[in-house]
Motif scaffolding. Structure first.
Motif, PDB file in Angstrom:
ATOM      1  N   PHE A   1      41.218   7.230  -4.165  1.00 29.91           N
ATOM      2  CA  PHE A   1      42.582   7.368  -4.683  1.00 29.91           C
ATOM      3  C   PHE A   1      43.458   8.153  -3.714  1.00 29.91           C
ATOM      4  O   PHE A   1      44.581   7.760  -3.395  1.00 29.91           O
ATOM      5  CB  PHE A   1      42.545   8.044  -6.053  1.00 29.91           C
ATOM      6  N   ARG A   2      42.928   9.273  -3.228  1.00 25.13           N
ATOM      7  CA  ARG A   2      43.705  10.126  -2.334  1.00 25.13           C
ATOM      8  C   ARG A   2      43.953   9.459  -0.989  1.00 25.13           C
ATOM      9  O   ARG A   2      44.937   9.749  -0.313  1.00 25.13           O
ATOM     10  CB  ARG A   2      42.988  11.465  -2.143  1.00 25.13           C
ATOM     11  N   LEU A   3      43.047   8.563  -0.579  1.00 19.82           N
ATOM     12  CA  LEU A   3      43.212   7.840   0.679  1.00 19.82           C
ATOM     13  C   LEU A   3      44.084   6.603   0.528  1.00 19.82           C
ATOM     14  O   LEU A   3      44.356   5.912   1.513  1.00 19.82           O
ATOM     15  CB  LEU A   3      41.840   7.445   1.242  1.00 19.82           C
ATOM     16  N   GLY A   4      44.510   6.305  -0.706  1.00 18.25           N
ATOM     17  CA  GLY A   4      45.337   5.136  -0.934  1.00 18.25           C
ATOM     18  C   GLY A   4      44.561   3.842  -1.022  1.00 18.25           C
ATOM     19  O   GLY A   4      45.155   2.755  -1.002  1.00 18.25           O
ATOM     20  N   GLN A   5      43.230   3.910  -1.157  1.00 24.13           N
ATOM     21  CA  GLN A   5      42.394   2.715  -1.284  1.00 24.13           C
ATOM     22  C   GLN A   5      42.231   2.405  -2.781  1.00 24.13           C
ATOM     23  O   GLN A   5      41.185   2.644  -3.381  1.00 24.13           O
ATOM     24  CB  GLN A   5      41.042   2.941  -0.600  1.00 24.13           C
ATOM     25  N   TYR A   6      43.293   1.887  -3.356  1.00 23.05           N
ATOM     26  CA  TYR A   6      43.365   1.777  -4.809  1.00 23.05           C
ATOM     27  C   TYR A   6      42.421   0.722  -5.384  1.00 23.05           C
ATOM     28  O   TYR A   6      41.915   0.895  -6.490  1.00 23.05           O
ATOM     29  CB  TYR A   6      44.809   1.510  -5.222  1.00 23.05           C
ATOM     30  N   GLU A   7      42.167  -0.356  -4.648  1.00 22.77           N
ATOM     31  CA  GLU A   7      41.236  -1.361  -5.151  1.00 22.77           C
ATOM     32  C   GLU A   7      39.836  -0.764  -5.287  1.00 22.77           C
ATOM     33  O   GLU A   7      39.135  -0.993  -6.280  1.00 22.77           O
ATOM     34  CB  GLU A   7      41.205  -2.573  -4.219  1.00 22.77           C
ATOM     35  N   SER A   8      39.423   0.005  -4.287  1.00 25.10           N
ATOM     36  CA  SER A   8      38.102   0.642  -4.337  1.00 25.10           C
ATOM     37  C   SER A   8      38.050   1.690  -5.445  1.00 25.10           C
ATOM     38  O   SER A   8      37.044   1.813  -6.165  1.00 25.10           O
ATOM     39  CB  SER A   8      37.780   1.283  -2.987  1.00 25.10           C
ATOM     40  N   ALA A   9      39.140   2.454  -5.598  1.00 20.85           N
ATOM     41  CA  ALA A   9      39.177   3.454  -6.662  1.00 20.85           C
ATOM     42  C   ALA A   9      39.076   2.794  -8.032  1.00 20.85           C
ATOM     43  O   ALA A   9      38.352   3.268  -8.921  1.00 20.85           O
ATOM     44  CB  ALA A   9      40.461   4.276  -6.568  1.00 20.85           C
ATOM     45  N   GLU A  10      39.795   1.699  -8.212  1.00 21.16           N
ATOM     46  CA  GLU A  10      39.742   0.982  -9.490  1.00 21.16           C
ATOM     47  C   GLU A  10      38.320   0.518  -9.796  1.00 21.16           C
ATOM     48  O   GLU A  10      37.831   0.679 -10.924  1.00 21.16           O
ATOM     49  CB  GLU A  10      40.683  -0.212  -9.450  1.00 21.16           C
TER      50      GLU A  10
END
Length: 436
Positions: A72-81
């Motif tokens: 999330f903090r790195l902006g990798q939202y697909e992986s965070a989801e």
């Protein structure tokens, strides 16, 4: 709309919950190195360590949370989801839903974010998660600013008590009997969720010994506010209790609880959450219990930590009483104790439905003035000091939907310098609870 700083901080708190359960030293070292890298702000290194630990077989809820936060903090939202979706089948599901709402916000999917926040604001979520979710809903939907939301639960239970308590509960009757309990709790949040109303109603009935029936009723208002690096909840409540059908006490209480974003103990053992609280009360006894008129002060601290399928909690409370006390021509009974209470609890979540636990406490009470007691033709003067040990075993099983079945077995031993206050007590209870 980007989430607020406090919302991101709340997600990031989970990075401080390391899971030191891996059998392989290398896996454990990777996890710890990931936590250290995050603390230093090196998110890319933290991600590498967490991913290496996961590839080596560590797939615990704590690792998933930490990895999801880094994504999330790195902006990798697909992986965070993807990571947070894996947590929906665990006891961390409420926080996972809130995190998913933040992820959807960053992806520009406002409708999906709204749905996740609504689920996170449901009655099964912890109060802090609910408050944060309600704030997000208010920011994304200004028309909700005047809305209200509520939650609560009902509990019906029955059991057996082998030494029914008198009034107050540190005196025993040496009588046994079955009992029936009914408890109702309700909370109402107004607007952004910072202001709330609450109500509690409880009664215990002894069909064979109605003189020991007792009831409790409380209502009040609370206000949640960000203060420094934490949250302060202030509560004003009014309460009344009854014993054997007669009014026992009426209480006006002002209470404050502060929960810092990061506990002081985190530097020693990461992942710990804590709170500090204090309250002052004015108490009026009923017509037959005027001895309990007076004031009461309570100060307490508590801390808790999740570790995989375990939840550990501990606390300390100081209670100071200044009551009218009970006096007659020859006898005097102090009802103004100074109390120190130390408590601990461990809860194991065996599955998404079943949890098992144990809790215990040690309470030391020293009464302010000496008792004067008539013993035969003599009057004996003695200071009352009690040491009470209590242990509880409990189990909870979640049925379909909002229904929960629970069972408890408790044992109490009180040792007093005055023999009449020595007692042992055992109680078993089985009940069913419904959240709404």
């Amino acid at each position: 709309m980007r989430p607020s700083g406090s919302a991101i901080l709340f997600v990031a708190l989970m990075i401080l919950a390391p899971a030191l359960v891996a059998e392989e030293p290398g896996v454990r070292a990777d996890f710890e190195s990931g936590v250290s890298a995050f603390d230093e702000g090196d998110l890319s290194t933290a991600r590498a360590h967490f991913e290496r630990a996961r590839d080596a077989g560590l797939n615990t809820p704590s690792l998933l949370y930490n990895l999801g936060v880094v994504y999330f903090r790195l902006g990798q939202y697909e992986s965070a989801e993807a990571v947070f979706l894996e947590l929906l089948g665990t006891r961390h599901a409420p926080l996972a839903r809130y995190n998913l709402g933040l992820v959807m916000q960053e992806k520009g999917q406002d409708d999906a974010a709204h749905q996740w926040f609504e689920q996170a604001a449901g009655p099964d979520s912890p109060e802090k998660v609910r408050a944060l979710a309600l704030r997000q809903l208010d920011r994304t939907d200004p028309d909700r600013s005047g809305d209200t939301s509520g939650s609560g639960y009902l509990l019906a239970a029955g059991g057996y008590d082998d030494n029914i308590a008198g009034a107050p509960d540190d005196a025993s009757s040496n009588q046994a009997g079955a009992f029936a309990d009914l408890l109702a709790v309700g909370n109402l949040r107004i607007g952004s969720g910072d202001f709330g109303l609450h109500g509690i109603a409880y009664t215990r009935q002894y069909p064979g010994d109605t003189e020991f029936d007792n009831s409790f009723l409380s209502t009040g208002a609370s206000w949640l506010k960000d203060v420094g690096a934490g949250e302060l909840t202030s509560t004003l409540s009014l309460a009344g209790s009854w014993f054997g059908g007669d009014a026992l006490e009426r209480e006006v209480r002002l209470e404050a609880e502060y929960r810092p974003d990061q506990c002081l103990f985190a530097s020693i053992w990461s992942g710990i959450e804590c709170s500090a609280s204090g309250s002052v009360s004015t108490i009026d006894g009923g017509s037959d219990f005027a001895a309990y008129d007076g004031e009461m002060l309570r100060l307490g601290v508590s801390a808790w930590k999740s570790l995989e399928s375990w939840l550990f909690r501990g606390g300390y409370e100081l209670e100071v009483n200044d009551r009218k006390d009970l006096a007659s021509r020859e006898e005097f009974f102090s009802v103004s104790p100074l109390r120190n209470l130390v408590s601990a609890e461990a809860r194991y979540y065996a599955s998404g439905r079943l949890s098992l636990g144990a809790r215990g406490d040690i309470r030391h009470s020293r009464y302010r003035d000496d008792h004067r007691l008539v013993s035969g033709t003599d009057v004996v003067t003695r200071r009352r000091t009690d040491s009470r040990l209590r242990g509880v075993l409990l189990a909870e099983y979640r049925l379909t939907g909002p229904w929960l079945v629970l069972a408890e077995y408790s044992i109490v031993h009180n040792d007093s310098t005055i023999d009449r206050y020595d007692y042992n007590r055992r109680e078993v209870m089985i009940g069913i609870e419904r959240a709404f």
